[in-house]
Design an enzyme around this catalytic site. Structure first.
Site, PDB file in Angstrom:
ATOM      1  N   ASP A 147      -8.579   6.057   7.344  1.00  0.00           N
ATOM      2  CA  ASP A 147      -8.228   7.472   7.355  1.00  0.00           C
ATOM      3  C   ASP A 147      -7.667   7.838   5.997  1.00  0.00           C
ATOM      4  O   ASP A 147      -7.135   6.976   5.285  1.00  0.00           O
ATOM      5  CB  ASP A 147      -7.174   7.771   8.436  1.00  0.00           C
ATOM      6  N   HIS A 181     -18.300  20.046   4.014  1.00  0.00           N
ATOM      7  CA  HIS A 181     -19.187  19.165   3.248  1.00  0.00           C
ATOM      8  C   HIS A 181     -18.550  17.803   3.003  1.00  0.00           C
ATOM      9  O   HIS A 181     -19.190  16.760   3.191  1.00  0.00           O
ATOM     10  CB  HIS A 181     -19.560  19.788   1.906  1.00  0.00           C
ATOM     11  N   ASP A 221       7.091   1.196  12.044  1.00  0.00           N
ATOM     12  CA  ASP A 221       7.273   0.233  10.955  1.00  0.00           C
ATOM     13  C   ASP A 221       7.918   0.920   9.770  1.00  0.00           C
ATOM     14  O   ASP A 221       8.066   2.139   9.733  1.00  0.00           O
ATOM     15  CB  ASP A 221       5.929  -0.362  10.539  1.00  0.00           C
ATOM     16  N   ASP A 231      -0.311   8.273  14.370  1.00  0.00           N
ATOM     17  CA  ASP A 231       0.524   7.325  13.634  1.00  0.00           C
ATOM     18  C   ASP A 231       1.931   7.336  14.219  1.00  0.00           C
ATOM     19  O   ASP A 231       2.236   8.123  15.108  1.00  0.00           O
ATOM     20  CB  ASP A 231       0.522   7.638  12.137  1.00  0.00           C
ATOM     21  N   CYS A 243     -24.585  22.695   2.440  1.00  0.00           N
ATOM     22  CA  CYS A 243     -25.640  22.416   1.471  1.00  0.00           C
ATOM     23  C   CYS A 243     -26.977  23.034   1.875  1.00  0.00           C
ATOM     24  O   CYS A 243     -27.800  23.363   1.013  1.00  0.00           O
ATOM     25  CB  CYS A 243     -25.782  20.905   1.278  1.00  0.00           C
ATOM     26  N   CYS A 256     -25.841  18.795   5.120  1.00  0.00           N
ATOM     27  CA  CYS A 256     -24.806  19.482   5.890  1.00  0.00           C
ATOM     28  C   CYS A 256     -25.034  20.991   5.872  1.00  0.00           C
ATOM     29  O   CYS A 256     -25.828  21.523   5.084  1.00  0.00           O
ATOM     30  CB  CYS A 256     -23.413  19.139   5.349  1.00  0.00           C
ATOM     31  N   GLY A 267       4.825   7.992  12.722  1.00  0.00           N
ATOM     32  CA  GLY A 267       5.800   8.869  12.077  1.00  0.00           C
ATOM     33  C   GLY A 267       6.599   8.181  10.996  1.00  0.00           C
ATOM     34  O   GLY A 267       7.317   8.828  10.238  1.00  0.00           O
ATOM     35  N   GLY A 268       6.484   6.863  10.918  1.00  0.00           N
ATOM     36  CA  GLY A 268       7.280   6.108   9.966  1.00  0.00           C
ATOM     37  C   GLY A 268       7.013   6.471   8.525  1.00  0.00           C
ATOM     38  O   GLY A 268       7.944   6.665   7.736  1.00  0.00           O
ATOM     39  N   CYS A 302     -27.776  16.123   0.331  1.00  0.00           N
ATOM     40  CA  CYS A 302     -26.971  16.316   1.543  1.00  0.00           C
ATOM     41  C   CYS A 302     -27.627  17.323   2.470  1.00  0.00           C
ATOM     42  O   CYS A 302     -28.198  18.326   2.031  1.00  0.00           O
ATOM     43  CB  CYS A 302     -25.571  16.785   1.164  1.00  0.00           C
ATOM     44  N   GLN A 305       2.915  -5.363   7.090  1.00  0.00           N
ATOM     45  CA  GLN A 305       3.505  -4.909   5.839  1.00  0.00           C
ATOM     46  C   GLN A 305       3.646  -6.114   4.894  1.00  0.00           C
ATOM     47  O   GLN A 305       2.909  -7.068   5.024  1.00  0.00           O
ATOM     48  CB  GLN A 305       4.847  -4.216   6.113  1.00  0.00           C
ATOM     49  N   GLY A 359       1.167   0.093   3.908  1.00  0.00           N
ATOM     50  CA  GLY A 359       1.848  -0.152   2.649  1.00  0.00           C
ATOM     51  C   GLY A 359       0.954  -0.337   1.452  1.00  0.00           C
ATOM     52  O   GLY A 359       1.382  -0.894   0.434  1.00  0.00           O
TER      53      GLY A 359
END
Length: 368
Positions: A265, A334, A145, A91, A308, A305, A93-94, A303, A188, A215
């Protein structure tokens, strides 16, 4: 289509595609685990590959403050420094600069801020943000931004998005690695549809190989968030990847995909895991609750994983009560597996033109 992005199928607005990056292919829609300081908390790179994480995030603000982008560049970039050979997104850093209220001062040139670590003073400009990200060497980097707060007066949001457009133009002019790093623009405009339209027009006029919606998930009610998300996503070009920043819950991801988003994300799966909350196909549970004291079932019986397959709820609860680090690791493992598996199933449903049915079944079974 963009030379970097191929849209494979569209099912009532939901999209499945492939993003080709210097360090590998990313199959969208995709969730990207957050590795703020060059590491996804509690997870090793090997474990991230075990759960087939195709791309992770690094944070410009934190890596600039510690250990410093020049040191990372000396080691050959963030990929080599962190021993991760798959794609990375950083990203700008804004968001971090603006989120530290009382420690920053916004000007036309950039943002004066104080480090949250030691109080030292810094000045982050679009040019410095891009310089840092060029040094880190991520496959995808973000233009600088301003992320406005909620609520915010319309007049302020208008001036902010105009400044953001100027900063993003400067970001593009400062970028030095067009052949190795894709620079995404960020839309934005707060919670105002007409300002979102204005921001999208300005940022697309500059021209980027991908676009992010910023935003959102900054304190607004969910219904407003989804309304603005749906409206903004429709403004973006179909032939380029669309990234929704910092959102969200499993339900948020499904609604984002339905709106046409390709990339997501959020710290939610990792942060919740460390705090004892785990995601299952029937909803969230808090593994620390006394009801799981002698529960022999895995976190989620549906699951597959590592956590689990091998451990009971009772055992993981015991680890928490004993303050054992393994509890944090198993829960995080998990949760990330769950998020990535959710995205894989969503992608499969889109390719098979069955997304609507998948969403309906998920919502019926998932207690949010």
């Amino acid at each position: 289509m963009s030379k970097h992005f191929t849209l494979e199928n569209e099912d009532k607005g939901a999209r499945a595609g492939v993003l080709e990056l210097p360090h590998g292919k990313v199959h969208t829609p995709i969730f990207m685990p957050v590795g703020t300081q060059g590491t996804v908390k509690t997870m090793s790179p090997h474990e991230l590959k075990d759960i087939n994480a195709e791309i992770i995030l690094g944070n410009t603000y934190h890596l600039y403050l510690r250990p410093g982008h020049k040191l990372i560049e000396k080691f050959g970039g963030l990929h080599k420094f962190a021993s991760w050979d798959r794609p990375i997104l950083t990203d700008s850093g804004g968001f971090q600069v603006f989120s530290h209220s009382g420690l920053n001062d916004i000007t036309e040139d950039g943002v004066h801020f104080q480090s949250h670590i030691d109080g030292s003073k810094h000045f982050l400009t679009p040019e410095l943000s891009i310089e840092i990200q060029n040094s880190l060497g991520a496959d995808i980097i973000m233009a600088f931004d301003e992320c406005t707060r909620y609520p915010a007066e319309k007049g302020y949001v208008l001036e902010s998005l105009k400044r953001t457009a100027r900063w993003e133009k400067r970001s593009k002019e400062a970028h030095r690695n067009f052949d190795k790093q894709l620079l995404f623009g960020i839309i934005q405009g707060g919670m105002y549809k007409d300002l979102r339209e204005k921001s999208a027009e300005q940022i697309m006029d500059i021209g980027f190989p991908g676009y992010a919606i910023g935003g959102l998930s900054v304190g607004e009610p969910k219904d407003i968030m989804f309304e603005i998300l749906s409206h903004t996503a429709k403004l973006l070009p179909k032939d380029k990847p669309r990234y929704l920043m910092g959102v969200g819950t499993p339900f948020d991801l499904i609604n984002g995909v339905e709106s046409g988003i390709d990339m997501f994300d959020c710290v939610m799966p990792t942060r919740n895991g460390r705090n004892g909350t785990v995601f299952t196909w029937n909803g969230r549970i808090n593994i620390k609750n006394a009801t799981y004291h002698d529960d022999s079932k895995p976190i989620d019986e549906k699951c597959d994983c590592y956590a689990c397959r091998n451990f009971s709820r009772a055992y993981i609860r015991h680890l928490y009560k004993a303050n054992e680090i393994l509890a944090l690791r198993l829960n995080t493992y998990h949760n990330l597996y769950f998020y990535l598996e959710l995205m894989r199933k969503i992608r499969k449903s889109i390719l098979n033109n069955e997304f609507e049915e998948f969403k309906k079944e998920f919502v019926e079974n998932y207690d949010n």
